[in-house]
Design a protein around this motif. Structure first.
Motif, short mmCIF file in Angstrom:
data_model
loop_
_atom_site.label_atom_id
_atom_site.label_comp_id
_atom_site.label_asym_id
_atom_site.label_seq_id
_atom_site.Cartn_x
_atom_site.Cartn_y
_atom_site.Cartn_z
N LEU A 28 72.09 -11.32 55.59
CA LEU A 28 71.26 -12.28 56.58
C LEU A 28 71.97 -12.43 57.54
CD1 LEU A 28 71.47 -14.74 53.29
CD2 LEU A 28 69.67 -13.41 54.08
N ILE A 29 71.38 -12.31 58.76
CA ILE A 29 71.80 -12.59 60.07
C ILE A 29 70.97 -13.59 60.82
CG2 ILE A 29 72.47 -10.12 60.01
CD1 ILE A 29 69.92 -9.47 61.74
N PRO A 30 71.55 -14.08 61.77
CA PRO A 30 70.73 -14.85 62.71
C PRO A 30 69.92 -14.10 63.57
CG PRO A 30 72.98 -14.61 63.74
CD PRO A 30 72.93 -13.90 62.31
N PRO A 31 68.72 -14.71 64.07
CA PRO A 31 67.57 -14.24 64.75
C PRO A 31 68.13 -13.45 65.89
CG PRO A 31 67.22 -16.42 64.71
CD PRO A 31 68.49 -16.06 63.79
N ALA A 32 67.81 -12.44 66.07
CA ALA A 32 68.20 -11.47 67.32
C ALA A 32 67.62 -12.43 68.68
CB ALA A 32 67.80 -10.20 67.35
N THR A 33 68.98 -12.34 69.57
CA THR A 33 68.58 -13.06 70.64
C THR A 33 69.00 -11.87 71.89
OG1 THR A 33 71.05 -13.82 70.74
CG2 THR A 33 69.17 -15.08 70.12
N SER A 411 66.29 -10.90 45.80
CA SER A 411 66.70 -10.60 47.17
C SER A 411 66.66 -11.85 48.12
CB SER A 411 65.60 -9.53 47.78
OG SER A 411 65.60 -8.35 47.15
N GLY A 412 67.71 -12.17 48.92
CA GLY A 412 67.94 -13.20 49.58
C GLY A 412 68.64 -14.28 48.85
N ALA A 413 69.11 -13.88 47.67
CA ALA A 413 69.76 -15.15 46.94
C ALA A 413 71.25 -15.22 47.59
CB ALA A 413 69.69 -14.67 45.54
N GLY A 414 71.79 -14.74 48.39
CA GLY A 414 72.98 -14.68 48.97
C GLY A 414 74.18 -13.97 48.42
N LYS A 415 73.60 -12.87 47.67
CA LYS A 415 74.66 -12.08 46.99
C LYS A 415 75.66 -11.09 48.03
CE LYS A 415 71.68 -9.49 44.55
NZ LYS A 415 70.31 -9.97 45.44
N SER A 416 74.71 -10.72 49.15
CA SER A 416 75.60 -9.75 50.10
C SER A 416 76.59 -10.70 50.73
CB SER A 416 74.64 -9.14 50.84
OG SER A 416 73.73 -7.96 50.15
N THR A 417 76.02 -11.89 50.99
CA THR A 417 76.87 -13.04 51.90
C THR A 417 78.15 -13.31 50.90
OG1 THR A 417 74.91 -13.94 52.85
CG2 THR A 417 76.94 -15.12 52.78
N LEU A 418 77.94 -13.29 49.66
CA LEU A 418 79.32 -13.55 48.79
C LEU A 418 80.13 -12.15 49.00
CD1 LEU A 418 80.54 -15.42 46.80
CD2 LEU A 418 79.25 -14.23 45.08
N ALA A 419 79.44 -11.20 49.07
CA ALA A 419 80.65 -10.18 49.14
C ALA A 419 81.15 -10.05 50.42
CB ALA A 419 79.67 -8.62 48.98
N ASP A 420 80.63 -10.22 51.36
CA ASP A 420 81.07 -10.57 52.89
C ASP A 420 82.30 -11.53 52.83
OD1 ASP A 420 79.56 -8.51 53.88
OD2 ASP A 420 78.32 -9.56 54.95
N LEU A 536 80.96 -3.90 44.74
CA LEU A 536 80.01 -2.87 45.01
C LEU A 536 78.70 -3.71 45.08
CD1 LEU A 536 81.19 -0.55 42.18
CD2 LEU A 536 81.78 -0.25 44.73
N ASP A 537 78.19 -3.19 46.39
CA ASP A 537 76.81 -4.17 46.67
C ASP A 537 75.64 -3.11 46.41
OD1 ASP A 537 74.89 -5.77 47.64
OD2 ASP A 537 75.79 -5.84 49.76
N GLU A 538 75.05 -3.29 45.27
CA GLU A 538 73.84 -2.51 44.83
C GLU A 538 74.30 -0.99 44.86
OE1 GLU A 538 71.19 -3.45 43.62
OE2 GLU A 538 70.50 -5.48 44.59
N PRO A 539 75.34 -0.63 43.93
CA PRO A 539 75.91 0.79 44.14
C PRO A 539 75.05 1.86 43.51
CG PRO A 539 76.93 -0.60 42.22
CD PRO A 539 76.09 -1.60 43.10
N THR A 540 74.14 1.21 42.47
CA THR A 540 73.45 2.27 41.77
C THR A 540 71.65 2.00 42.03
OG1 THR A 540 72.96 0.91 39.69
CG2 THR A 540 75.11 2.38 39.92
N ALA A 541 71.43 1.53 43.18
CA ALA A 541 70.19 1.12 43.42
C ALA A 541 69.20 2.38 43.47
CB ALA A 541 69.95 0.33 44.75
N ALA A 542 69.89 3.62 43.94
CA ALA A 542 68.97 4.86 44.26
C ALA A 542 69.35 5.98 42.91
CB ALA A 542 69.46 5.62 45.36
#
Length: 598
Positions: A28-33, A411-420, A536-542
């Motif tokens: 999740l990132i702020p809008p590009a400026t 998707s978008g539930a904050g999982k990757s933000t939690l990892a960061d 591990l962020d989505e380590p086995t997605a592929a």
């Protein structure tokens, strides 16, 4: 397998609407400026180079003294010419001619030798200074959070790192030395001309202020136009980076002509700015140069009249004209250096804009070391947002030490933000995260990231061999250790198929391999470091289900006592976990479970 000793409490998370995710990252990132265009850089910008100049100040002082000596030798040559004409040629004195000729040769050779030494030493010092500056800038960029790279144009960033630093290096290695030499020579020439004939000096310098005024006027225009051209060049760089990195999308949508039109428009803006700068650059040299030529003509007329009247010798006029030419030469040279100096000022402003970007995450004034992790990771009332609505709000949960914890959610539930947050790529807006009972903000970053590693869902591979990617930044890693890490990450079938095995190159950004293979190499890179906490962020997605189970079993064998946090949207992988956190829109359920056989 280690299991939690008691169930974790049930926790509900309030989760507001989220902003869109960065494409292909899940972050999740702020809008590009758009990057703000720097204002016209003042001359005081050069003062900010002092921290990098200070270590070299003693050697620079020696270079300055040698430059003074070289200037003195060069200034002596016109005076020697006067002696040759008045004392040897006009008096027909052969012995004096030989002595003066020898003196001329000695001054010329000496000046050449000292100038060469000064130039060599100065370039060596400036190169070291700019290397130190590059390293400092790189180290500063390494402290900035992923949000900075999510909002800053990559092409503009590369322009600053390459073109701008190169401009500063050219200015430091050549232009500034030339400025110093010309200023010293200008001062010396003025002194000699005043000593020879002060009236003739006034005639010769009457128009110089007008030339300098025109130079300063066009110099200000050049600085502004240089900034504009630099920005248009950055626009082209950003467009090319976007087009090349998105080439598959461009081809899939048949948008080749559209991208060519965008490039044509950006290039037209660059050419327009470049032509305007070229016009002003021509006027910067032409107008002051014409004024300078008029002053030279006035010296010839007035000096010739003095010779006819018998108040000046021919040798004195020749020496004066030589000094006058050399007086105006530094002025003309400084005018000719306008474009380089203006470009360097703009480049410095753009570089220092990066230095002035504050790091969101930094070590505490007296950070605490982190011993081997033996206790739980806890989130207490953690709230996190990216400038708008919170992504996580008042989150409290426990990740037991030694457990395999799966974090599930849409998707978008904050999982990757939690990892960061767990590795301090970001700090929470409110609340705290502790590991072994210590707030992450009190720990040394180097210790935290040595004990706790994050493998991103879009891992980056360097254009090197598989083995080199696995052993990246681990000098001294044994081949057997690299092979063991590769096996634990499920890479053995891939290695067996490749003729060169671990010596196979991965290609640019690892694109010679599949997404699943890139994930496993990144996982092996983490396993080689044997962290206490592995996220591990989505380590086995592929990966398919069989390979997924192979990787999961390899993880626990390679790190039997580590705390494993797996962020996933695949229930099959969660079935292997000891502990599950389910993030959903509006709530999260935390519960222990009996894992399936691994």
């Amino acid at each position: 397998m280690h299991r939690p000793t008691r169930p974790a409490p049930r926790t509900t998370l309030r989760h507001p609407r989220l902003r869109p995710r960065a494409q292909g990252t899940g972050r999740l990132i702020p809008p590009a400026t758009p990057t703000p265009a720097p204002t016209v850089a003042p001359w005081s910008t050069y003062r900010r180079l002092w921290p990098w100049l200070r270590p070299h100040a003693p050697r620079l002082a020696l270079v300055l003294l040698a430059s003074l000596l070289a200037t003195g030798l060069n200034l002596a040559q016109p005076w020697i010419s006067k002696l040759m004409i008045d004392e040897a040629l006009l008096k027909r004195d052969w012995d004096a001619l030989l002595r003066i000729a020898g003196l001329m040769v000695a001054a010329t050779v000496g000046g050449f030798a000292v100038n060469a030494l000064v130039s060599y030493r100065y370039v060596a010092i400036s190169a070291q200074m700019l290397f130190d500056m590059r390293v400092a800038l790189l180290r500063h960029l390494q402290t900035l959070s992923p949000r900075f790279y999510g909002s800053f144009r990559l092409g503009d960033l590369m322009s600053r790192l390459n073109s701008d630093v190169s401009d500063v290096q050219r200015a430091a290695g050549d232009t500034l030395l030339s400025v110093l030499s010309n200023v010293l020579f200008f001062a010396g020439s003025v002194g000699m001309m005043l000593w020879l004939d002060w009236k003739l000096f006034l005639v010769g310098t009457l128009l110089v202020p007008l030339a300098v005024a025109s130079f300063l006027h066009f110099q200000r225009r050049m600085t502004d136009l240089t900034r504009q051209m630099r920005e248009r060049g950055a626009d082209i760089g950003s467009l090319l980076v976007d087009t090349i990195m998105g080439m598959r999308t461009v081809n899939a949508l048949g948008a080749e002509a559209h991208e060519a039109d965008r490039f044509r428009a950006a290039n037209a803006g660059f050419i327009h700015a470049m032509l305007r700068m070229q016009t002003v650059s021509f006027l910067t040299g032409a107008l002051p140069g014409t004024i300078v030529t008029a002053s030279t003509a006035a010296v010839i007329v007035f000096g010739g009249k003095q010779i006819i009247d018998g108040t000046m010798t021919i040798g004195a006029l020749v020496a004066f004209l030589t000094y006058h030419g050399r007086l105006l030469a530094p002025v003309q040279a400084l005018m000719g250096l306008t474009a380089t100096l203006a470009s360097a000022r703009v480049a410095l402003a753009r570089i220092f804009e990066l230095f002035d970007t504050s790091a969101e995450v930094a070590d505490a004034p007296a950070p605490r070391p982190l011993p081997p992790v033996t206790r739980a990771i806890r989130l207490d009332g953690v709230t996190m947002h990216h400038g708008r609505e919170p992504v996580l709000r008042d989150v409290s949960l426990t990740i037991p030490a030694g457990s395999l914890t799966a974090i599930l959610g849409a998707s978008g539930a904050g999982k990757s933000t939690l990892a960061d947050l767990l590795v301090r790529f970001l700090d929470p807006v409110a609340g705290r995260i502790t590991i072994d009972g210590i707030d992450l903000r009190d720990l040394a970053l180097a210790d935290l990231r040595r004990r706790a590693l994050l493998v991103d869902q879009s891992p980056f591979l360097f254009n090197a061999t598989i083995a080199e990617n696995i052993a990246f930044a681990r000098t001294g890693a044994l081949p057997a250790e690299v092979a063991a890490a590769a096996g634990a990450a499920g890479l053995d079938p891939l290695i067996a198929r490749l003729p060169e095995g671990l010596a196979t190159r991965t290609g640019e950004r690892g694109l010679a391999l599949s997404a699943g293979e890139r994930h496993r190499i990144a996982l092996a890179r983490a396993l080689l470091r044997k962290p206490d906490v592995l996220i591990l962020d989505e380590p086995t997605a592929a990966l398919d289900e069989a390979t997924e189970r192979l990787v999961a079993s390899g993880l626990r064998r390679a790190l039997p006592d580590a705390t494993l946090v797996v962020i996933t949207h695949k229930p099959a992988l969660a079935d292997l976990a000891d502990h599950v956190v389910r993030l959903e829109q509006g709530n999260a359920t935390i519960q222990p479970q009996v894992p399936a056989h691994v």
